[in-house]
Design an enzyme around this catalytic site. Structure first.
Site, mmCIF file in Angstrom:
data_model
loop_
_atom_site.group_PDB
_atom_site.id
_atom_site.type_symbol
_atom_site.label_atom_id
_atom_site.label_comp_id
_atom_site.label_asym_id
_atom_site.label_seq_id
_atom_site.Cartn_x
_atom_site.Cartn_y
_atom_site.Cartn_z
ATOM 1 N N THR A 253 0.984 -1.242 -0.115
ATOM 2 C CA THR A 253 0.007 0.153 0.175
ATOM 3 C C THR A 253 0.755 1.125 -0.081
ATOM 4 O O THR A 253 0.281 2.462 0.011
ATOM 5 C CB THR A 253 -1.025 0.015 1.272
ATOM 6 O OG1 THR A 253 0.043 -0.108 2.396
ATOM 7 C CG2 THR A 253 -1.870 -1.118 1.084
ATOM 8 N N HIS A 270 12.116 -5.513 1.515
ATOM 9 C CA HIS A 270 11.126 -6.350 1.327
ATOM 10 C C HIS A 270 10.900 -7.391 0.518
ATOM 11 O O HIS A 270 10.495 -8.646 0.506
ATOM 12 C CB HIS A 270 9.673 -5.484 1.731
ATOM 13 C CG HIS A 270 9.533 -5.090 2.991
ATOM 14 N ND1 HIS A 270 8.236 -5.227 3.600
ATOM 15 C CD2 HIS A 270 10.242 -4.205 3.750
ATOM 16 C CE1 HIS A 270 8.391 -4.710 4.920
ATOM 17 N NE2 HIS A 270 9.522 -4.011 4.938
#
Length: 395
Positions: A253, A270
Site C-alpha cells: 500500500t 521487503h
C-alpha cells in the site's frame, strides 16, 4: 500404520553440544530432541541416529523386528554405529520402489537438495511422506490424493509444504508433523504457535502416532492482524505466517516515491525477503481484492492505507475529519468481515509513544488506533510484535 518418532531434532540434535544460545539453554525435558529417526510398524527404520536402540526402548519398542534401514541424508552429527542385529543402512535410488517382506511399499522421492525423501504405503493403504532436513520435493508427479501424514522440515523449508499443498499432496486432513527441529526457532509455545500457523504440529521424542487416524489438524488462520512499532519485526512475522501457502499476493500500500532512494531501499529489502513465487500488487484499493476469490493476501500495511485515504480526502488541513475517511474505513472493515480469502494485515501500533506535536499527527494517531481496533474485531488472530517477539492477543 504405526509411526514412532525416535527423534524429532536437527541432525546435531537440540540442544546442540556446547551451544550457549537461549534456545539450546531452554531445550530441556520434552523440548530436548535427538536427531530425527522414524520407526514404521517396527519393521522399517528411516534414518539411523545415535542411540536409536535406546530411544526405541524408551518408547516401548524394539528394533529387533526391523527388516530395512533407509537413509535420507548424510549424517553430519556424532559418529553412528549400526546396532547389532540391524541390516545395513542403504538408500533407494530416486523414483524406485522397494517392497518389504512386511508388505510396506517404499518409493524414493527426488529432492531439490542433497538427500532422499520416502513415501511409505502400508499394506492397508495408509500413506506417509518423510522428507530430509532442508529438502523439498523436486516434483510431485503421480500424487492422486493427499497423504495421511507428512513428516518434514516445516520451519526450515516452509516452501516444501507450500509445494505439497499446491500439488494436492497435503490436504485439510493431512497430519503435518514437524521434524529436524533445531535451535533456529525458540522451543515451547513459540514453536507450537509458528507450526500452527502453517497447519502443522510438533510432538516430543518417543511419540507413537497412528498414520491415518483422525487428529485435530491445526486450523490455518484465515484473518490475521499483526501489529507492531517501527522495526519491531511485524512484517517478518506476517510473511512467516504465509510461507507455507502455495500462492500469496503481497499487497503493497506504500506505492513508489520518485527520487527517494531510502524508500526504494526499504521496498527492495521487503521484496528480496519474500518467496519468489509470491505476486506483488501495489494498490490501496483493498475492498475489491478482499471481495474476490483468490489466493492468500498479505496487506502491508494499514497505516499507509490510512495515509492514502486521508490524502485523498484532504484531511490533513481540515479542522474536522472529513466524512469520506470514515466512510472508506467503514467499507474496508465490512470487506474484512465478508472476505472469503485468507488474509494477513500488517499495521503500526503508534499509540504508545510520544504524543505527536502537530494536530495532523494526533489525528492520524487517533484514526489509526480506531482502524486497528475495528479490523482486529473482525480477525480471528491478532498479534502484537515487540522486539521481534510475537505476543498473541487473540487466537
Amino acid at each position: 500404520m504405526e509411526l514412532t518418532l525416535l527423534g524429532t531434532g536437527a541432525p546435531d540434535g537440540l540442544p546442540r553440544p556446547d551451544c550457549p544460545c537461549a534456545a539450546c539453554a531452554s531445550a530441556r525435558g520434552d523440548q530436548a530432541r535427538a536427531a530425527t529417526a522414524l520407526l514404521v510398524d517396527g519393521a522399517l527404520l528411516l534414518d539411523l541416529t545415535p542411540g536409536a536402540a535406546l530411544a526405541a526402548a524408551r518408547s516401548g519398542h524394539s528394533l529387533t523386528g526391523v527388516r530395512q534401514v533407509l537413509l535420507t541424508h548424510p549424517h553430519d552429527g556424532p559418529a553412528v554405529e549400526l546396532p547389532p542385529g540391524l541390516p545395513s543402512a542403504g538408500r533407494v535410488p530416486d523414483g524406485r520402489v522397494l517392497t518389504l517382506i512386511s508388505g510396506h511399499r517404499v518409493r524414493a522421492v527426488p529432492m531439490d537438495a542433497p538427500g532422499t525423501g520416502y513415501e511409505v504405503t502400508s499394506p492397508e493403504g495408509e500413506r506417509l511422506l518423510y522428507l530430509p532436513p532442508g529438502g523439498a520435493p523436486s516434483g510431485m508427479a503421480g500424487v492422486s490424493h493427499p497423504y495421511d501424514m507428512v513428516v518434514c522440515d516445516v520451519l526450515g523449508r516452509p516452501d516444501a509444504l507450500a509445494r505439497l499443498r499446491a500439488a494436492g499432496a497435503v490436504g485439510a486432513a493431512t497430519d503435518v508433523v514437524a521434524a529436524h527441529i533445531g535451535h533456529d526457532v525458540p522451543p515451547g509455545r513459540e514453536l507450537a504457535r509458528r507450526l500452527a500457523a502453517a497447519g502443522a504440529r510438533a510432538v516430543p521424542d518417543g511419540s507413537t502416532l497412528i498414520v491415518g487416524e483422525y487428529h485435530a489438524v491445526p486450523d490455518l488462520p484465515r484473518r490475521t492482524l499483526v501489529l507492531g512499532g517501527a522495526r519491531s519485526g511485524k512484517s517478518v512475522e506476517a510473511e512467516r505466517r504465509l510461507e507455507a501457502f502455495p500462492e500469496v499476493v503481497y499487497v503493497a500500500t506504500g506505492g513508489t516515491r520518485e527520487g527517494d532512494p531510502e524508500w526504494a531501499a526499504r521496498v527492495g529489502l521487503h521484496r528480496d525477503r519474500r518467496p519468489g513465487a509470491w505476486r506483488t500488487e501495489e494498490t490501496c484499493e483493498l475492498v475489491p481484492l478482499l471481495a474476490s476469490e483468490g489466493p492468500a493476501l498479505l496487506v502491508d500495511c494499514l497505516s499507509l492505507w490510512l495515509t492514502d485515504a486521508m490524502d485523498r480526502a484532504g484531511a490533513w488541513e481540515e479542522e474536522k475529519l472529513p466524512r469520506a475517511v470514515r466512510e472508506r474505513v467503514a467499507e474496508l472493515v465490512a470487506a474484512v468481515r465478508a472476505t472469503p480469502r485468507t488474509v494477513v494485515f500488517v499495521s503500526n501500533e503508534v499509540g504508545s509513544g510520544v504524543v505527536p506535536a502537530t494536530r495532523a499527527g494526533r489525528v492520524f494517531r487517533d484514526e489509526l488506533g480506531r482502524l486497528n481496533s475495528a479490523v482486529a474485531a473482525e480477525c480471528e488472530h491478532v498479534l502484537l510484535v515487540v522486539a521481534g517477539q510475537a505476543l498473541v492477543l487473540r487466537g
